[in-house]
Scaffold this active site. Structure first.
Site, short mmCIF file in Angstrom:
data_model
loop_
_atom_site.label_atom_id
_atom_site.label_comp_id
_atom_site.label_asym_id
_atom_site.label_seq_id
_atom_site.Cartn_x
_atom_site.Cartn_y
_atom_site.Cartn_z
N CYS A 182 2.97 -1.23 15.28
CA CYS A 182 2.93 -0.97 13.85
C CYS A 182 2.02 -2.13 13.22
O CYS A 182 2.46 -3.46 13.48
CB CYS A 182 4.16 -0.77 13.22
SG CYS A 182 4.02 -0.60 11.35
N GLU A 207 0.88 -1.11 -0.03
CA GLU A 207 0.30 0.04 0.06
C GLU A 207 1.05 1.34 -0.15
O GLU A 207 1.94 1.33 0.57
CB GLU A 207 -0.77 0.11 1.19
CG GLU A 207 -2.07 -1.24 1.37
CD GLU A 207 -2.71 -1.07 2.34
OE1 GLU A 207 -3.99 -1.49 2.37
OE2 GLU A 207 -2.17 -0.70 3.52
N GLY A 259 7.28 -1.58 5.32
CA GLY A 259 8.83 -1.99 5.44
C GLY A 259 9.87 -1.16 5.86
O GLY A 259 9.59 0.08 6.21
N GLU A 260 11.11 -1.58 5.99
CA GLU A 260 12.39 -1.03 6.56
C GLU A 260 12.94 -0.51 5.26
O GLU A 260 13.78 -1.49 4.99
CB GLU A 260 13.23 -1.73 7.64
CG GLU A 260 14.56 -1.33 7.93
CD GLU A 260 14.32 0.24 8.19
OE1 GLU A 260 15.07 0.96 7.51
OE2 GLU A 260 13.89 0.52 9.49
N CYS A 300 3.84 8.57 0.20
CA CYS A 300 4.02 7.74 1.03
C CYS A 300 4.33 6.41 0.50
O CYS A 300 3.40 5.73 0.37
CB CYS A 300 3.44 7.57 2.36
SG CYS A 300 4.04 6.69 3.74
N CYS A 313 8.04 -3.89 15.22
CA CYS A 313 7.51 -3.20 15.94
C CYS A 313 6.23 -3.22 16.47
O CYS A 313 5.23 -3.58 15.66
CB CYS A 313 7.64 -1.66 15.26
SG CYS A 313 9.23 -1.19 14.87
N HIS A 326 10.90 6.91 19.23
CA HIS A 326 9.54 6.44 19.85
C HIS A 326 9.98 6.24 21.45
O HIS A 326 9.09 6.15 22.24
CB HIS A 326 9.09 5.17 19.19
CG HIS A 326 8.87 5.30 17.63
ND1 HIS A 326 8.02 6.29 17.40
CD2 HIS A 326 9.24 4.74 16.79
CE1 HIS A 326 7.89 6.27 16.07
NE2 HIS A 326 8.66 5.45 15.75
N CYS A 331 0.22 6.83 9.91
CA CYS A 331 1.34 6.19 10.48
C CYS A 331 1.04 4.85 11.24
O CYS A 331 0.36 4.85 12.13
CB CYS A 331 2.15 7.22 11.16
SG CYS A 331 3.61 6.60 11.61
N CYS A 365 7.09 -6.22 6.75
CA CYS A 365 8.22 -5.70 7.26
C CYS A 365 8.76 -6.80 8.34
O CYS A 365 7.74 -7.50 9.14
CB CYS A 365 7.96 -4.40 8.08
SG CYS A 365 9.57 -3.61 8.86
#
Length: 342
Positions: A120, A93, A158-159, A106, A117, A214, A331, A113
């Site tokens: 997320c 997406e 993803g990272e 974005c 986290c 964070h 986010c 991923c």
């Protein structure tokens, strides 16, 4: 080479090597690059300044990479979430965010991923596939609003620094004069802090950097971000102190605020200590709740107090406006776990 290989996503050096293999003059690589990235045409038969025999050979060897989104969902605030299918059959997406004269896309660098986290939705999905440069670029090139885009942020699924080769190739194509010709200042890449790849990214590009922070405390960050075990945020900060962020390139720290978890005065003090010596800003983000999550966002007044306390300590701090939350495009909410049999 196989018939699954695509021309799109290749640099002129890679195209020149392919031209050599196919018995074509190496200068044809720049011609091909212009068709691909300036005219956004990947059908070799339409590349009219290349010899007909060479066009035919390219058409026989290479398959298309670009594909239109399979679905679009529109938010009440004008944000649009697009669903793309990869060549391997997975889904990603991307979110198109219009804001006055600014229009940001974005983009995702992976389907899923593996950073894990806790806050997320993408992290819950796990990793299905790292995207190719062509699949990254396709999210922008095949966007209906392509010509309206002013900015790109690598903040989707993803990272990016877990897929560094393809991401750097995509960034090269976006910013090169033979490619899209974008200024690096129109692009931001977000990372959780993959230390072995961080210097490589900073040395190879001039695009802006956003670090997912964070929590400034090692033990607490480790609880919500497993990446902290391998690459502590203190190590990331030490690397950033070696670089100049006082001119065109910026570094920011993303901070999802979770009530009672990372928003106390001691967190403010530790953030001030951790970021000392780095010219940066902090972007505060409201936590967007995902199913079965134990976390909550503080209210607006608490967000403002947290922002003002950081600002008073000399750190430029802003509260990022939430966009697309009603369509799961804000986010931390992007996920294709329930699509395509995933």
């Amino acid at each position: 080479m196989t018939h699954q290989e695509s021309l799109y996503g290749k640099t002129p050096d890679q195209l020149a090597a392919l031209c050599g293999e196919l018995g074509m003059p190496r200068f044809a690589a720049r011609q091909i690059a212009r068709w691909l990235y300036v005219r956004h045409t990947e059908d070799p038969l339409r590349m009219t300044d290349i010899a007909a025999a060479h066009r035919q050979r390219l058409a026989e060897w290479f398959s298309p990479a670009l594909s239109a989104p399979e679905r679009v969902t529109e938010s009440a605030d004008g944000t649009k979430k697009y669903l793309f299918r990869t060549l391997e059959g997975h889904y990603v997406e991307s979110a198109y965010i219009p804001d006055g004269e600014r229009a940001t896309l974005c983009v995702s660098s992976q389907a899923g991923c593996r950073m894990g986290c806790r806050f997320c939705a993408t992290g819950r999905q796990g990793l299905q596939q790292s995207l190719t440069a062509a699949e990254i670029l396709n999210q922008a090139v095949s966007l209906p609003e392509r010509d309206k885009l002013t900015n790109l942020v690598f903040m989707g699924m993803g990272e990016p620094l877990d897929n560094t080769d393809e991401v750097l190739r995509a960034l090269e194509i976006i910013t090169a004069e033979w490619g899209f010709g974008w200024s690096p200042t129109r692009i931001t890449l977000s990372t959780a802090g993959v230390v072995p790849e961080l210097r490589r990214f900073l040395d190879a590009t001039k695009v802006h950097l956003a670090v997912s922070l964070h929590n400034p405390f090692h033990e607490e960050r480790m609880e919500i971000m497993p990446v902290e075990r391998a690459w502590p945020i203190a190590e990331v900060a030490a690397i950033l102190r070696e670089y100049d962020f006082t001119h065109q390139r910026r570094v920011s720290f993303e901070y999802i605020v979770m009530s009672g978890l990372n928003d106390s005065p001691r967190h403010i003090r530790e953030l001030t200590r951790l970021l000392n010596g780095i010219k940066c800003r902090i972007n505060l983000i409201r936590f967007h709740r995902i199913p079965d999550s134990p976390y909550f966002s503080p209210g607006d007044e608490a967000m403002v107090r947290f922002r003002d306390a950081l600002t008073a300590r000399g750190i430029q701090t802003t509260i990022r406006a939430s966009r697309g939350e009603d369509i799961q495009a804000a986010c931390g909410l992007l996920s294709t776990r329930l699509k395509g049999g995933i």
